[in-house]
Design an enzyme around this catalytic site. Structure first.
Site, PDB file in Angstrom:
ATOM      1  N   ARG A 143      -5.631 -19.299  25.008  1.00 38.44           N
ATOM      2  CA  ARG A 143      -4.700 -19.184  23.892  1.00 38.44           C
ATOM      3  C   ARG A 143      -4.926 -20.240  22.816  1.00 38.44           C
ATOM      4  NH1 ARG A 143      -0.189 -20.648  21.440  1.00 38.44           N
ATOM      5  NH2 ARG A 143       1.111 -18.981  20.582  1.00 38.44           N
ATOM      6  N   GLU A 159       9.073   3.632   3.399  1.00 37.96           N
ATOM      7  CA  GLU A 159       8.736   4.689   4.363  1.00 37.96           C
ATOM      8  C   GLU A 159       9.716   4.577   5.515  1.00 37.96           C
ATOM      9  OE1 GLU A 159       4.962   4.141   6.396  1.00 37.96           O
ATOM     10  OE2 GLU A 159       5.223   1.967   6.468  1.00 37.96           O
ATOM     11  N   LYS A 168      -2.595  -0.298  10.812  1.00 35.90           N
ATOM     12  CA  LYS A 168      -1.760   0.178  11.921  1.00 35.90           C
ATOM     13  C   LYS A 168      -1.805  -0.846  13.045  1.00 35.90           C
ATOM     14  CE  LYS A 168      -0.599   4.573  14.197  1.00 35.90           C
ATOM     15  NZ  LYS A 168       0.823   4.604  13.856  1.00 35.90           N
ATOM     16  N   LEU A 218       2.107   2.772   5.706  1.00 40.71           N
ATOM     17  CA  LEU A 218       0.968   3.227   6.501  1.00 40.71           C
ATOM     18  C   LEU A 218       0.412   4.512   5.880  1.00 40.71           C
ATOM     19  CD1 LEU A 218      -0.510   2.621   9.284  1.00 40.71           C
ATOM     20  CD2 LEU A 218       0.732   4.624  10.086  1.00 40.71           C
ATOM     21  N   TYR A 226      -3.566   0.078  16.703  1.00 43.68           N
ATOM     22  CA  TYR A 226      -3.363   1.234  17.581  1.00 43.68           C
ATOM     23  C   TYR A 226      -3.456   2.532  16.802  1.00 43.68           C
ATOM     24  CZ  TYR A 226       1.473   2.068  16.012  1.00 43.68           C
ATOM     25  OH  TYR A 226       2.583   2.376  15.275  1.00 43.68           O
ATOM     26  N   ARG A 242      -9.032   6.050  10.528  1.00 41.82           N
ATOM     27  CA  ARG A 242      -8.017   5.024  10.257  1.00 41.82           C
ATOM     28  C   ARG A 242      -8.144   3.858  11.240  1.00 41.82           C
ATOM     29  NH1 ARG A 242      -1.900   6.943  10.044  1.00 41.82           N
ATOM     30  NH2 ARG A 242      -2.252   7.121  12.277  1.00 41.82           N
ATOM     31  N   HIS A 277      -4.553 -20.215  18.151  1.00 43.51           N
ATOM     32  CA  HIS A 277      -4.504 -19.392  16.942  1.00 43.51           C
ATOM     33  C   HIS A 277      -5.915 -19.094  16.445  1.00 43.51           C
ATOM     34  CE1 HIS A 277      -0.354 -20.624  17.160  1.00 43.51           C
ATOM     35  NE2 HIS A 277      -0.038 -19.855  16.132  1.00 43.51           N
TER      36      HIS A 277
HETATM   37  N1  PLP Z   1       4.552   5.045   8.918  1.00 39.09           N
HETATM   38  C1  PLP Z   1       4.722   4.334  10.030  1.00 39.09           C
HETATM   39  C2  PLP Z   1       5.301   2.960   9.943  1.00 39.09           C
HETATM   40  C3  PLP Z   1       4.351   4.869  11.284  1.00 39.09           C
HETATM   41  O1  PLP Z   1       4.506   4.146  12.411  1.00 39.09           O
HETATM   42  C4  PLP Z   1       3.820   6.189  11.342  1.00 39.09           C
HETATM   43  C5  PLP Z   1       3.422   6.800  12.600  1.00 39.09           C
HETATM   44  O2  PLP Z   1       3.406   6.188  13.641  1.00 39.09           O
HETATM   45  C6  PLP Z   1       3.677   6.905  10.149  1.00 39.09           C
HETATM   46  C7  PLP Z   1       4.039   6.294   8.938  1.00 39.09           C
HETATM   47  C8  PLP Z   1       3.111   8.312  10.136  1.00 39.09           C
HETATM   48  O3  PLP Z   1       1.718   8.286  10.370  1.00 39.09           O
HETATM   49  P1  PLP Z   1       0.986   9.557  10.998  1.00 39.09           P
HETATM   50  O4  PLP Z   1       1.287  10.717  10.090  1.00 39.09           O
HETATM   51  O5  PLP Z   1      -0.459   9.184  10.946  1.00 39.09           O
HETATM   52  O6  PLP Z   1       1.510   9.749  12.371  1.00 39.09           O
END
Ligand code: PLP
Length: 282
Positions: A101, A180, A148, A204, A33, A52, A103
């Site tokens: 369904r 993070e 993501k 991320l 996403y 991304r 895997h």
């Molecule tokens: N880290 C995580 C786990 C996130 O879910 C997000 C944003 O959704 C971020 C960092 C920050 O990413 P961005 O600056 O691209 O919104």
């Protein structure tokens, strides 16, 4: 009220039930996403979010949902033209597709691509000055946090834990290091320098993180991309998180302990102002 919704080449609204129960996003979390912000119907950092998205899809070997950045931008333009409000966020999800369904996924599946707009209460000036409370929690996520993906159960549990503690964000700790936030990147400020986790499978690659590092370097603020040790967390001058919806948001308290002198710090203020100006101009 229903919001404008794009699904696989056509437009409708979020009133319509559009997904099958055997969509792999639903059954396996086999989906990625993006979330970007729009102001006055202007998408912010759209190219970066598309880049991304492409990397996430390629990493998981999910077929491309848009031929290129131009095709993606055309979909977003139309979605925003159909959106009843000027400021908000767009949520985009691409799953591997729908299949009986198993895997083992069949080759050559057609991905399911959706995008819809939502109103969002972005932080106002008072909130941006006051900052947020955060808690620390154990990072229960997998070793693919650079993708993501929609596998957000551990993030959602961490966020709920934060909410129950009267905070709004949870910092993920693993192996003695701060990774993070559950929905944001984390920056520490010590002796005028920034410290933030390096890009690897534990975090991320945030779009705002990237921009803030560039802005810091441009402002001659040193940036150390290294994992911060847990023990360092309570000896910081300032701290802030970054994300698409929160921008640069000061951290006022971690686990109930006040950071710095309890007011938004100088480095955080500078970067917040620089980032807000960049966002407004992009
Ligand atoms: N880290 C995580 C786990 C996130 O879910 C997000 C944003 O959704 C971020 C960092 C920050 O990413 P961005 O600056 O691209 O919104």
């Amino acid at each position: 009220m229903a919001d404008a919704l794009y699904i696989n080449g056509r437009f409708t609204t979020t009133d319509e039930r559009v997904l099958g129960v055997e969509d792999r996003g639903f059954q396996f979390g086999d989906a990625v996403y993006e979330v970007f912000k729009f102001l006055g119907k202007r998408p912010i950092f759209l190219r970066e979010h598309f880049r991304r998205l492409e990397i996430s899809l390629r990493t998981l070997e999910i077929a491309a949902a848009w031929a290129d950045a131009d095709a993606f931008a055309a979909t977003i333009r139309e979605l925003l033209a159909r959106t009843a409000f000027d400021d908000g966020i767009v949520y985009i999800q691409v799953s591997r597709g729908e299949a009986e369904r198993s895997h083992f996924w069949p080759d050559a599946l057609t991905p399911t691509a959706v995008a819809y707009s939502r109103r969002f209460a972005f932080p106002d000036a008072a909130k941006k000055e006051l900052g947020i409370r955060v808690i620390t929690t154990r990072d229960l996520r997998w070793h693919g946090c650079h993708v993501k993906s929609v596998n957000l159960l551990a993030n959602a549990i961490a966020k709920k834990e934060a909410q129950r503690a009267g905070a709004t964000e949870a910092l993920m700790l693993a192996d003695g290091f701060v990774r993070e936030g559950a929905g944001s990147n984390f920056f520490a400020v010590k002796n005028g320098h920034l410290v933030t986790h390096p890009l690897d499978e534990h975090i991320l690659p945030g779009v705002v993180r990237d921009r803030v590092i560039d802005l810091a370097l441009g402002a001659k603020i040193r940036v150390d991309e290294r994992p911060l040790r847990e023990a360092e967390l309570f000896d910081l001058d300032e701290a802030f998180i970054t994300s698409t919806t929160q921008g640069v948001m000061p951290v006022a308290e971690i686990d109930g302990r006040v950071i710095g002198n309890s007011r938004r710090g100088e480095v955080t203020t500078t970067l917040q102002q620089l980032f807000d100006a960049l966002e407004a101009a992009s």
